[in-house]
Scaffold this motif. Structure first.
Motif, mmCIF file in Angstrom:
data_model
loop_
_atom_site.group_PDB
_atom_site.id
_atom_site.type_symbol
_atom_site.label_atom_id
_atom_site.label_comp_id
_atom_site.label_asym_id
_atom_site.label_seq_id
_atom_site.Cartn_x
_atom_site.Cartn_y
_atom_site.Cartn_z
ATOM 1 N N THR A 207 49.817 22.945 36.170
ATOM 2 C CA THR A 207 50.746 21.977 35.572
ATOM 3 C C THR A 207 50.020 20.742 35.063
ATOM 4 O O THR A 207 50.605 19.940 34.348
ATOM 5 N N GLY A 208 48.750 20.592 35.442
ATOM 6 C CA GLY A 208 47.995 19.441 34.942
ATOM 7 C C GLY A 208 46.524 19.576 35.269
ATOM 8 O O GLY A 208 46.145 20.296 36.205
ATOM 9 N N SER A 239 46.159 28.651 25.008
ATOM 10 C CA SER A 239 45.012 27.740 25.011
ATOM 11 C C SER A 239 45.390 26.332 24.566
ATOM 12 O O SER A 239 44.929 25.342 25.143
ATOM 13 N N SER A 240 46.243 26.241 23.537
ATOM 14 C CA SER A 240 46.617 24.913 23.043
ATOM 15 C C SER A 240 47.370 24.122 24.109
ATOM 16 O O SER A 240 47.190 22.910 24.229
ATOM 17 N N ARG A 241 48.208 24.811 24.870
ATOM 18 C CA ARG A 241 48.974 24.118 25.917
ATOM 19 C C ARG A 241 48.049 23.563 26.986
ATOM 20 O O ARG A 241 48.192 22.436 27.433
ATOM 21 N N MET A 248 43.315 17.428 24.275
ATOM 22 C CA MET A 248 42.623 18.025 23.131
ATOM 23 C C MET A 248 43.599 18.767 22.234
ATOM 24 O O MET A 248 44.566 19.352 22.710
ATOM 25 N N ARG A 249 43.299 18.770 20.935
ATOM 26 C CA ARG A 249 43.964 19.679 20.001
ATOM 27 C C ARG A 249 42.945 20.730 19.613
ATOM 28 O O ARG A 249 41.758 20.442 19.498
ATOM 29 N N ASP B 45 48.859 21.124 16.534
ATOM 30 C CA ASP B 45 49.504 20.840 17.824
ATOM 31 C C ASP B 45 49.901 22.135 18.515
ATOM 32 O O ASP B 45 49.845 22.235 19.732
ATOM 33 N N ASN B 46 50.345 23.134 17.746
ATOM 34 C CA ASN B 46 50.686 24.461 18.272
ATOM 35 C C ASN B 46 51.605 24.382 19.489
ATOM 36 O O ASN B 46 51.284 24.918 20.553
#
Lengths: 416, 91
Positions: A207-208, A239-241, A248-249, B45-46
């Motif tokens: 979760t973090g 991965s983005s999440r 990070m983006r 952002d996805n």
């Protein structure tokens, strides 16, 4: 327990009542040297090679669901190393070499079957492109054979050789390619890692990420906080999440890819065959089902299910290539969430956060990469330098212009 | 999946072509930095959830649309033409 013909015989005599679980369902400890997030093929392989190649055993793999519930169980099980570009060829060839020795290495029957991957071509320019690809492969020490129409017909006589619009003119064959029982890859790596002391923690969602002074110190999960010196992300699809938790983006979009299996039939097709006039690939599982797939749906999705237009498109390709398939019923289909990167190639690299490592962007080609991905990611984590076959998979290549774009489609993930 | 085009009504998704995230704004090329152009071209952002995205109605009115859609469920919340949004008079 070591699996062998003798253990099988002994268990048979005991009525198969003595088998023990293949791995421990561990509870998370308070602290690890390395925490691998993502209990899919790549994460489990990473943990296994950390233990077996680098002697790092104070490791946990944490998985939000059950291991193998993501893309390692949602693909069409094809392995191959028929890549063109220098950044890719050695990596995928190393992966194929690891597949060839995998079952002995992890003592688990993953049903690795080198039945050959045949990519069909349907025009003169496509033949030239395949000849070039085959030559590039052979220069890099990879096997490739360019077949003409009659050689293809001898191998797969049941295809449609009367298609006037897209005639089958031949194919590029990689005999060492083939298929692998995909779930067994997750289970086999999990068991082998577990035997070397790795904790496999299921139903534990991150979760973090805890970052202090630019350095990662641990993660927050649904089963409490876990400290770690190093944290490795192997969560393709999400991965983005996860990277977003570190601020990070990424150069990644998540897209859904569907795959299909027919009812079980007697042996029909011996090889993996891909259609060159559309995006379609088919093989047959040992259970008898025809396993096939096509394009991604083409829009951002985390849904693990797709829509009907792609199903129609895949079935049209199937019928164009192999009209006899029309007599077979489709049994089921499913969707997986892919990390579609901006150049169609993966990322195995450090991140700007100290101690946080990224393995992502596998597009819809991650399954065949599983062993080398784990091997190279473990190397990066253990030694803090990239493995020699994965030096091109840098996160900053988009900024420096060193892209690896096999398809030449540009920064448009749904076209790769 | 169906998209309700403001001009044509509810149409099958096959009539549309997807481009991607509608939020990135192209920097002024001569004035910007390499880093800003890199972010515009490559970084996304996805989100898992609400996503504003560009679709082109190629088999219909040929309008570019901005569709607000949930990437976890594919449920569409809003559709405007990109033209209306650019003029600031979207619904």
């Amino acid at each position: 327990m070591r699996y062998s013909i003798f253990s099988l015989a002994a268990q048979t005599l005991k009525g198969h009542r003595g088998w023990t679980p293949a791995w421990r369902d561990a509870a998370p400890k308070a602290e690890y040297d390395v925490l691998v997030i993502g209990g899919g093929g790549h994460g489990l392989a990473t943990a296994y090679y950390l233990a077996s190649q680098h002697g790092i055993t104070n490791v946990a793999v944490i998985e939000k669901g059950y291991i193998g519930s993501g893309n390692v169980g949602r693909n069409t099980t094809i392995i191959r190393s028929n890549y063109l570009l220098p950044g890719n060829t050695p990596f995928y060839e190393w992966s194929l070499k690891l597949w060839e020795g995998l079952e002995q290495d992890i003592n688990y029957n993953a049903m690795v079957s080198q039945r050959g991957v045949l990519n069909l071509y349907h025009s003169d320019p496509q033949r030239d492109a395949y000849a070039r690809r085959g030559n590039a492969m052979r220069l890099a020490g990879v096997d490739a054979e360019l077949l003409d129409r009659e050689q293809v017909r001898a191998m797969v006589p049941f295809l449609n050789y009367r298609d006037g619009r897209f005639p089958i003119q031949g194919g590029l064959l990689q005999r060492r390619g083939g298929s692998v029982r995909h779930d067994a890859v997750a289970w086999g790596y999990a068991r082998a890692a577990d035997q070397r002391g790795v904790d496999i923690v299921q139903n534990c969602e991150v979760t973090g990420l805890t970052i202090e002074g630019g350095r990662i110190t641990g993660v927050e999960t649904t089963r409490g906080a876990i400290k770690a010196r190093k944290v490795a992300l192997a969560v393709a699809g999400n991965s983005s999440r996860l990277a977003g938790m570190a601020g990070m983006r990424l150069p990644i979009e998540s897209h859904v890819l569907q795959a299909f299996v027919s009812e079980g039939v007697k042996p029909l097709i011996d090889n993996v065959v891909t259609y060159g006039a559309g995006h379609f690939y088919i093989s047959q599982s040992d259970k008898g089902g025809l396993v096939f797939g096509g394009d991604i749906d083409g829009y951002n999705s985390y849904a693990q299910r797709g829509n009907l237009p792609v199903i129609e498109d895949v079935m049209e390709s199937a019928m164009a290539l192999w009209p006899g398939l029309g007599r077979i019923r489709m049994l089921r289909h499913w969707g997986g969430v892919m990390d579609m990167s901006m150049d169609g190639s993966p990322i195995i690299d450090h991140t700007p956060v100290q101690g946080l490592y990224l393995n992502a962007g596998w597009c819809y080609g991650g399954f065949k990469a599983t062993p080398a991905s784990g091997w190279c990611f473990a190397h990066l984590i253990a030694r803090d330098e990239p493995h020699e076959v994965a030096t091109a998979y840098r996160l900053d290549r988009f900024a420096t212009g060193r892209l690896i774009d096999e398809k030449g489609a540009g920064a448009q993930p749904n076209l790769h | 999946m169906r998209i309700t085009c403001p001009h044509c009504g509810a149409r099958d998704v096959q009539e549309f072509t997807y481009l991607g995230d509608a939020n990135p704004q192209r920097p002024e090329g001569m004035a910007t930095t390499e880093a800003a152009m890199h972010d515009y071209v490559y970084q996304r952002d996805n989100p898992a959830g609400r996503h504003r995205e560009l679709w082109y109605h190629g088999a219909g009115c040929h309008a570019w649309l901005v569709v607000t859609r949930d990437t976890r469920t594919h449920a569409i919340e809003a559709v405007d033409t990109a033209n209306a949004i650019a003029k600031g008079d979207a619904a």
